[in-house]
Each structure stands twice: as C-alpha cells, then as structure tokens.
Write an enzyme that holds these catalytic residues in place. Structure first.
Site, short mmCIF file in Angstrom:
data_model
loop_
_atom_site.label_atom_id
_atom_site.label_comp_id
_atom_site.label_asym_id
_atom_site.label_seq_id
_atom_site.Cartn_x
_atom_site.Cartn_y
_atom_site.Cartn_z
CG HIS A 85 -32.81 -10.87 -12.43
ND1 HIS A 85 -31.62 -10.66 -13.10
CD2 HIS A 85 -33.66 -11.46 -13.34
CE1 HIS A 85 -31.74 -11.10 -14.34
NE2 HIS A 85 -32.96 -11.58 -14.51
CB SER B 142 -32.88 -10.76 -17.86
OG SER B 142 -32.48 -12.02 -17.38
CG ASP C 225 -29.52 -10.07 -10.73
OD1 ASP C 225 -29.95 -11.22 -10.60
OD2 ASP C 225 -29.64 -9.40 -11.77
#
Length: 248
Positions: A225, A99, A195
């Site tokens: 995610h 991320s 996600d």
C-alpha cells in the site's frame, strides 16, 4: 518552507508550494498521512527538476494543519483540497491522489472538473468508509459505533485508528462508485498486488466504473500500500509524464 492557508470554512491548512510552469501537480495524501511522506517529497523533487509547479498540503486534522483528526470527514478533506487548489494554483492541475487522496481526487474530478487537467491515482480507495470499514464491521462493532459515536480499530501504521460515526455517515454522501463518474482527461491508476489495505478488485472496479477515453490501470506485482519503493516512485513519475504527454 511551510505556509498556511485560512479557508472559507475557517480551517487552517499547512502547505508547501513550488512555483513553476503549468499544468501544475497537486499531491493528495491518504488517511492520517501528511505532506512529508516519501511520495510527496519525491514528486516535489521531480517537479523541481522539471521546473513544474507543485503543491503538497495537509488536510485539516492531519500533519501540521489545524483541527482534530477525529472530528474530520471525507467532505471536510475534499473541501480542504478544493480550497487549496482554488487559492494556491493557476489553471487546471494534474492531481496525484494516494489512497484516500485517490477518492478525494475523484470527487474533485466529479464536482470541479474545471480544476483538473489529468489524474494519477496510487492505490485509490474510493468509498472506503462504506465498502471497507462499515462493510467489514461485525454487528457488535456497528452497534458500538452507533451508540458511542466511535470505535478504535488496529492500524499497521502505529496507533489505532479512531473511526467515528460522522466519518461513516458523512462518507455516504460522498460515494463515487454508485453513480456516473466521468474522467474526461488522461487518467492513470496504479495499484500494487500485495496491497492489504486496497484490493486489486477495487482498482478493477474503479476503472470498470469510470468513463473516459484515456484511462489505464497498471498493476505492480508485489507492491504494497505504501507504493514507495524506488521502482514504484519511478512508475508514478512515468505516469505523470504520460499524462503530460497526452495533454501536449
């Protein structure tokens, strides 16, 4: 055992380092995450089994590192990662960025390619302060941010996120999708189709924008995610093995 590094920027960074052969692997976590997450610990176990050096750490204001999260920004966390790699590892490393850590890893690749042997990103979120938060704020929220210095937004992971004016403004000096981005080493991008924080379109934009001779994007249908289910963790390990194989 958790150790601490005092950086040149006077930040106190918590870390765990596993010695082993190189190139080592460095895990770069996400926004408001810490080094005790599922992916970090799974990769540490993988590295131990391989006899490979491995570093996980908390950015300032994250986990058990010093500092206040609300005072931090992308550049601060980039500096934390750079300082940890310089002080705690030897030779170029394989970066695994999750991320926000994907954005940090891309910054490291652009600014300090001498530290990077290969790259694996997991739901990479480059430029998310601009293309995610700022782009998604309505006029009233933008006005509140500018006038008051911060806004709170809901989070799927617990307490609301505090988004500061400094986070947005400083992030604009760290964008990677607006200028040349060369990744001259084996690179693997991993992305889940379910996600809700980082879109497949972002992953496609990243691989389309970056330049390099050995880049692949793997989409995992139904992965979210967190990308922490057993099959997703196995894919991260496979990507690392591919990078190591390409390095010879």
């Amino acid at each position: 055992m958790t150790d601490y590094l005092d950086t040149p920027e006077a930040r106190r960074i918590a870390y765990n380092y596993t010695p082993g052969k190189g190139p080592g692997v460095v895990f770069l976590g996400g926004f408001r995450s810490d080094m005790e997450g599922t992916k970090a610990l799974a990769l540490e176990a993988w590295a131990r089994a391989q006899g490979r050096a491995f570093l996980r750490f908390d950015y300032s204001g994250h986990g058990v590192s010093g500092g206040q999260f609300d005072e931090g920004a992308i550049g601060d966390w980039f500096e934390d990662a750079r300082d940890a790699i310089r002080a705690l590892t030897e030779g170029p490393q394989i970066l695994v960025g999750s991320s926000m850590g994907g954005w940090i890893s891309l910054l490291l690749a652009r600014e300090h390619p001498e530290h990077v042997a290969g790259l694996v990103t997991i739901a990479a979120a480059p430029d998310f302060t601009e293309d995610g938060y700022w782009a998604g704020f309505d006029k009233e929220t933008r006005h509140q941010l500018e006038a008051e210095g911060s806004v709170q937004i809901p989070s799927d992971y617990g307490d609301p996120y505090v988004i500061t004016r400094r986070l947005i403004n400083e992030g604009r000096t760290r964008l990677v999708l607006r200028s040349d981005l060369t990744l001259p080493f084996p690179t693997r991008f991993l992305q889940g189709t379910a996600d809700e924080a980082v879109s497949v379109e972002t992953a496609v934009r990243l691989i389309g924008h970056a330049q390099g001779d050995d880049m692949r994007l793997t989409l995992v249908k139904g992965a979210d995610h967190r990308f922490s289910e057993p099959d997703c963790l196995a894919l991260i390990e496979t990507a690392l093995e591919e990078v190591l194989g390409a390095l010879g």
